[in-house]
Write an enzyme that holds these catalytic residues in place. Sequence first.
Site, PDB file in Angstrom:
ATOM      1  N   LYS A 152       1.196  -1.533   0.090  1.00  0.00           N
ATOM      2  CA  LYS A 152      -0.304  -0.051   0.396  1.00  0.00           C
ATOM      3  C   LYS A 152       0.810   1.313   0.074  1.00  0.00           C
ATOM      4  O   LYS A 152       1.255   1.284   0.918  1.00  0.00           O
ATOM      5  CB  LYS A 152      -0.901   0.002   1.319  1.00  0.00           C
ATOM      6  CG  LYS A 152      -2.186  -0.983   1.030  1.00  0.00           C
ATOM      7  CD  LYS A 152      -2.646  -0.366  -0.025  1.00  0.00           C
ATOM      8  CE  LYS A 152      -4.101  -1.713  -0.078  1.00  0.00           C
ATOM      9  NZ  LYS A 152      -5.316  -1.568  -0.912  1.00  0.00           N
ATOM     10  N   LYS A 250     -14.029  -6.256  -7.117  1.00  0.00           N
ATOM     11  CA  LYS A 250     -15.003  -7.320  -5.774  1.00  0.00           C
ATOM     12  C   LYS A 250     -16.067  -6.936  -5.406  1.00  0.00           C
ATOM     13  O   LYS A 250     -17.035  -6.109  -6.417  1.00  0.00           O
ATOM     14  CB  LYS A 250     -13.897  -5.844  -5.185  1.00  0.00           C
ATOM     15  CG  LYS A 250     -12.294  -5.793  -4.821  1.00  0.00           C
ATOM     16  CD  LYS A 250     -11.862  -4.337  -4.370  1.00  0.00           C
ATOM     17  CE  LYS A 250     -10.405  -4.310  -3.627  1.00  0.00           C
ATOM     18  NZ  LYS A 250      -9.910  -2.714  -3.125  1.00  0.00           N
ATOM     19  N   ASP A 302      -7.156 -11.399   1.133  1.00  0.00           N
ATOM     20  CA  ASP A 302      -6.439 -11.743   2.142  1.00  0.00           C
ATOM     21  C   ASP A 302      -6.810 -11.263   3.290  1.00  0.00           C
ATOM     22  O   ASP A 302      -6.798 -10.808   4.721  1.00  0.00           O
ATOM     23  CB  ASP A 302      -5.269 -11.418   1.654  1.00  0.00           C
ATOM     24  CG  ASP A 302      -4.872 -10.183   2.056  1.00  0.00           C
ATOM     25  OD1 ASP A 302      -6.153  -9.376   1.803  1.00  0.00           O
ATOM     26  OD2 ASP A 302      -4.096  -9.396   1.600  1.00  0.00           O
TER      27      ASP A 302
END
Length: 337
Positions: A152, A250, A302
């Site tokens: 990130k 997603k 995850d």
Amino acid sequence: MGSLKLDVATNVLRLAQPFRISGYVFETAEVLIVTLRDDEYRGHGEGAGAYYLGDDLDHMREAVETARAAIESGPTREELRSIMPAGGARNAVDAALWDLEAARTGRPVWQLAGLTEAPRPIVTTFTVSADTPEAMAARATSYAGAKSIKIKLTGELDLDLARVAAIRAARPYVWLGVDGNQGFVRGDLDALVNGLLPHDIALLEQPLARGRDAELEDFQSPIPVAGDESLLTLADVAGAVGRFDVVNIKLDKCGGLTEGLLMAAEARRLGLGVMVGTMIGTSLATAPGFVLGQIADLVDLDGPTFLAQDRTPGVVYADGTLYAPDTVWGGARDTAK
């Protein structure tokens, strides 16, 4: 499907440690849990919504309650796409419909979804949230069995490149991708990519803010660029051509596995890569993504690893892979009363 009884619950999940990305720090995750019942069987689903769309718990509950009568009438999964808007609420209801259908028909979800072989463990990325380079390198090292790591970034160019360098030094052989989470501007991208290339970075995800996607049309990147926040539903996939190389699907964005499968098929038709990702949630939210992950090029599932406590039974992480047993969700018999 016949008339159904809809039950709605909520849960606040505590994270094991703060999760930092560009512009946000998360210490908890709120999820909506939907159960659909008939006289014999039940199906479950979980949704978290997308924080950057304002799709929070109150919004998800309102979406479900608004559609309650239509949901309890027993729509098909395709009909649900017209009944409810895309988002976390529809994702939870869609998952419950899949799960219920598996119980009713005696066929697991993977068969209902058209897969011809039973799901196998799949390599997933493990995410390192933004911190100091040293802390991020330590976190990457703690993922001892990981084959794939996503970093990130925050849009602070020099610091971000130092973060990447530290992680690559700590994990010289794993697949590495970076996620900008909308933190950069177009003027940063050439310097960003040039700084990433020496560290063998395989993916650059969502570098620019949603709505600025046209600025990528003149950006020639040797590193594939994935769209996440910019690509919400099936309607957005065609617009990815010429701007993104990979579509990150997603289920909390698009509204469920039903739409996710359509997005994957359209991305393939257009010559785009397919990635499946997740918001932070329990194994119940991860299992539908695991089904989609069977046909994806990249898997980033995850979410449960960030929780102080996952649900039981849960998905299994081992040697850098993810496996979701039918006992978690989508089994042919496990949801029968």
